[in-house]
Design an enzyme around this catalytic site. Structure first.
Site, PDB file in Angstrom:
ATOM      1  N   ASN A 115      30.814  42.208  41.161  1.00 28.68           N
ATOM      2  CA  ASN A 115      31.127  43.441  40.192  1.00 28.68           C
ATOM      3  C   ASN A 115      32.644  43.605  40.318  1.00 28.68           C
ATOM      4  O   ASN A 115      33.258  44.336  41.079  1.00 28.68           O
ATOM      5  CB  ASN A 115      30.520  44.715  40.741  1.00 28.68           C
ATOM      6  CG  ASN A 115      28.925  44.345  40.501  1.00 28.68           C
ATOM      7  OD1 ASN A 115      28.617  44.576  39.521  1.00 28.68           O
ATOM      8  ND2 ASN A 115      28.307  44.106  41.478  1.00 28.68           N
ATOM      9  N   GLU A 116      33.611  43.203  39.326  1.00 32.20           N
ATOM     10  CA  GLU A 116      34.882  43.042  39.496  1.00 32.20           C
ATOM     11  C   GLU A 116      35.533  44.582  39.155  1.00 32.20           C
ATOM     12  O   GLU A 116      34.633  45.429  38.396  1.00 32.20           O
ATOM     13  CB  GLU A 116      35.444  42.107  38.339  1.00 32.20           C
ATOM     14  CG  GLU A 116      34.948  40.864  38.876  1.00 32.20           C
ATOM     15  CD  GLU A 116      35.758  40.345  40.058  1.00 32.20           C
ATOM     16  OE1 GLU A 116      36.499  41.075  40.875  1.00 32.20           O
ATOM     17  OE2 GLU A 116      35.560  39.071  40.460  1.00 32.20           O
ATOM     18  N   PRO A 117      36.650  44.704  39.027  1.00 31.74           N
ATOM     19  CA  PRO A 117      37.268  46.159  38.725  1.00 31.74           C
ATOM     20  C   PRO A 117      36.988  46.440  37.145  1.00 31.74           C
ATOM     21  O   PRO A 117      36.902  45.352  36.439  1.00 31.74           O
ATOM     22  CB  PRO A 117      38.711  45.914  38.920  1.00 31.74           C
ATOM     23  CG  PRO A 117      39.110  44.883  39.941  1.00 31.74           C
ATOM     24  CD  PRO A 117      37.856  43.972  39.778  1.00 31.74           C
ATOM     25  N   THR A 129      39.921  36.822  41.708  1.00 35.17           N
ATOM     26  CA  THR A 129      38.582  36.195  42.606  1.00 35.17           C
ATOM     27  C   THR A 129      38.551  34.647  42.358  1.00 35.17           C
ATOM     28  O   THR A 129      38.354  33.884  43.176  1.00 35.17           O
ATOM     29  CB  THR A 129      37.364  36.918  41.986  1.00 35.17           C
ATOM     30  OG1 THR A 129      37.500  38.317  42.308  1.00 35.17           O
ATOM     31  CG2 THR A 129      36.237  36.188  42.482  1.00 35.17           C
TER      32      THR A 129
END
Ligand code: F6R
Length: 657
Positions: A181-183, A200
């Site tokens: 769950n990235e920014p 990432t």
């Protein structure tokens, strides 16, 4: 002897106690918005998490119930899994009542690929415990694209059907991601396909050959799915995680740091080692959090911090500076800033020495090293074949020039970090050379041809055959020898240890074994050094430096009754990634512009590592650039504190056992 050495070391590690930061007498303000537990090192921290999981599993077993674990991959949970495997093997912990759900998987990703999380989980945990295969759930990187949404929906349902996750284990990415769950991820997000953040993908290069091989997408459980877990352990180790941990733990809840959503979780525990906790206020500037127990080290840290905050050299700091920056307490304890400034200035001044092996016939009261014996026996341990020159090339040169008996020991072969095209070039060279001189047997020809065929048709993710690994290792040997000879060493003082833990042919290594410690201990027994230099850098991408350091600690422990070991000092340098904090440094070896150029030439001997080696880590600069930038930065830091101005400096901390 091997078994004895290893057991001795492991039992010592088991006795290590946990320490919370001992700085604060009592806390006035808490900057932390989640409960944080800080451990001396990642191994201890991992064992504590594994113990909690073990207790929960056993508790459910007693009740005749199942337990659901949410699991992560990556470097962070490895030691938790290793401890769980040990608990299964040595203490009869059964996993028959355990159901697992993994957080994520790259997409697309075949199960058998080296980088697949499916393979990771089986290699580190599932293949070694008695979990039932039908209880294992891992997002599937092979589902056809059009079926991914359906797969994700079903994954969520399966979690619910299992009764929800009891314990969720998490790592954190440098983007602040949990799972993938990235920014930008929203708080209620569920299992779904996501696009990986640039950073990432960059960090993932450590497991892939190049950035181009890193998938752009992944399937991940959502923030919402994670949030439903009853207990969450967010773990982080190493300096490279310190900044993002500070933001997640002390910052505002924000989409830009998805881990910060955990601040709202009713039962989250953040488990850190000291390095990952470095940026938390109570560690970085504890005087802002409460009343401190002022040790000499903490005072030094505070004064350096104040000088950097005010951009003043130490000797110009005033009582007002101390008062205005929350350090009035220090002035009260120390009477006035003038005396304090001088004391800290002198302390730092005394760390500077152009005589890393000690200055013969000089008063050594305030020098980092002893004057006697004037000629010391030294072993410089280099985890990879180029860490010696990258991390302490200047000091290495001085030790040799100043007449010490210097040995360099390359701990691992470094064979995974050579490009296939380099190996091919060497294989072709050997074949052609042997043919030209008519000295080739049929058997040898077949071997070269096999290697050449393999390399020409190699699929990027395949494991190297042993002959190719051997060629790659020899390429690095030749480079290491060239670097050490350039620095002035005789071949008899160059040692290749080829520690077995490294020899997997992949970036995932075996854990430290008894043979690794024995090999290090044997060299130490042979040389009986007065000084040992080791990489104290704990943040290299594959953990190799950490294992190499553990092997050295293990050897010291195993040799603790030898009479000479009491005179053997261990100096730790940092690898290519981070420098010591100024207040930690005990020896700073300065370099002139000419000495720095010479260091660069020694690094250039490592031709296979030029430009962009395989598994380069998360830094785009070449190794010589990283080394020079870091050494110059340190010199600048000393200058800004009002100390002498040098071109560059290498720094060391002494390990006192
Ligand atoms: C892995 C995962 C990721 C990692 C994170 C940290 O399943 O979900 O969030 O936990 O990228 O990776 P390491 O532990 O390798 O630093």
């Amino acid at each position: 002897m091997a078994k004895k050495i290893f057991n001795l070391y492991i039992s010592k590690m088991n006795q290590k106690e946990t320490t919370a930061p001992g700085y604060l007498k009592y806390e006035l303000k808490s900057f932390e918005k989640m409960p944080v537990k800080i451990w001396d090192d990642a191994l201890e921290a991992s064992r504590s998490v594994a113990r909690s999981i073990e207790l929960a599993i056993r508790q459910r077993q007693q009740e005749g119930e199942k337990i659901v674990l949410g699991l992560a991959t990556g470097s962070t949970p490895i030691r938790v899994y290793e401890e769980l495997v040990r608990l299964h093997k040595d203490e009869g912990l059964s996993f028959k009542n355990v159901i697992t759900f993994n957080l994520d998987e790259y997409y697309p990703m075949p199960r058998a690929a080296q980088q697949s999380y499916w393979r990771f989980m089986h290699e580190y945990l599932f293949d070694h415990v008695d979990i039932l295969p039908e209880n294992i759930h891992i997002p599937d990187g092979t589902v056809p694209l059009e079926k991914v949404a359906e797969f994700c929906e079903r994954y969520e349902k399966l979690i619910d059907l299992a009764g929800g996750i009891d314990i969720q284990v998490l790592g954190i990415g440098r983007t602040g991601h949990i799972g993938f769950n990235e920014p930008g991820a929203w708080e209620t997000s569920q299992t779904r396909m996501v696009r990986l953040d640039h950073l990432t993908r960059h960090d993932a290069i450590k497991d892939f050959h190049s950035e181009d091989d890193v998938p752009y997408r992944a399937i991940t459980m959502g923030v919402g799915s994670i949030f439903k877990a009853r207990t969450v352990y967010l773990m982080a180790w190493g300096t490279h995680k310190a900044k993002i941990i500070q933001q997640a733990v002390e910052g505002e809840i924000s989409h830009s740091v998805p881990a910060s959503f955990l601040q709202k979780h009713p039962n989250v525990k953040v488990v850190l080692d000291k390095s990952a906790a470095e940026e938390l206020t109570k560690m970085k500037s504890p005087w802002l959090a409460g009343t401190c127990n002022w040790s000499d080290d903490l005072i030094c840290k505070a004064v350096v911090w104040l000088a950097q905050q005010t951009r003043k050299p130490i000797l110009k700091l005033t009582d007002e500076d101390y008062n205005e920056h929350g350090l009035s307490e220090l002035i009260i304890e120390e009477a006035n800033s003038y005396e304090l400034n001088i004391r800290i200035f002198n302390r730092l001044q005394h760390t500077i020495s152009g005589w890393p092996g000690g200055k013969p016939h000089a008063d050594d009261t305030n020098r980092p090293e002893r004057a006697k014996p004037a000629k010391k026996r030294v072993i410089l341990f280099s985890p990879h074949p180029d860490d010696d020159v990258i991390s302490m090339g200047g000091t290495f040169q001085r030790l040799v020039d100043q007449g010490h008996e210097v040995h360099v020991a390359y701990q691992t072969s470094g064979n995974i970090a050579v490009h296939d095209w380099d190996a091919l070039r060497y294989a072709e060279f050997m074949l052609e050379f042997s043919e030209r001189h008519g000295s080739i047997s049929e058997e040898e020809r077949k071997m070269y041809e096999k290697v050449i065929r393999f390399l020409n048709s190699k699929d990027g993710s395949a494991d190297d055959i042993p002959e190719v690994r051997s060629i790659k290792g020899l390429i690095r040997r030749g480079e290491a020898r060239a670097g050490a000879r350039f620095t002035g060493l005789q071949d008899s003082q160059i040692h290749f240890l080829d520690m077995p833990f490294y020899e997997t042919g992949r970036s995932r290594k075996k854990p430290l074994g008894e043979d690794d410690i024995r090999i290090v201990a044997e060299l130490m027994e042979q040389v009986k050094p007065h000084q040992v230099y080791a990489a104290g850098d704990l943040a290299d991408p594959h953990g190799t430096h950490r294992v190499c350091l553990d092997a050295i600690f293990g050897a010291f422990h195993a040799l603790k009754d030898e009479p000479w070991i009491k005179d053997c000092w261990l100096w730790m340098y940092r690898g290519a990634w981070h420098e010591w904090a100024v207040h930690e440094i005990e020896m700073a070896v300065p370099m002139s512009p000419q000495q720095l150029r010479r260091k660069r030439q020694a690094i250039f001997m490592h031709q296979s590592q030029k430009d962009r080696p395989p598994f380069p880590g998360d830094d785009n600069r070449e190794f010589w650039q990283r080394a020079e930038d870091r050494n110059k930065e340190l010199a600048d830091t000393y200058r800004a504190l009002g100390l002498a101005e040098y071109e560059a400096m290498e720094a060391f901390v002494r390990w006192k056992g």
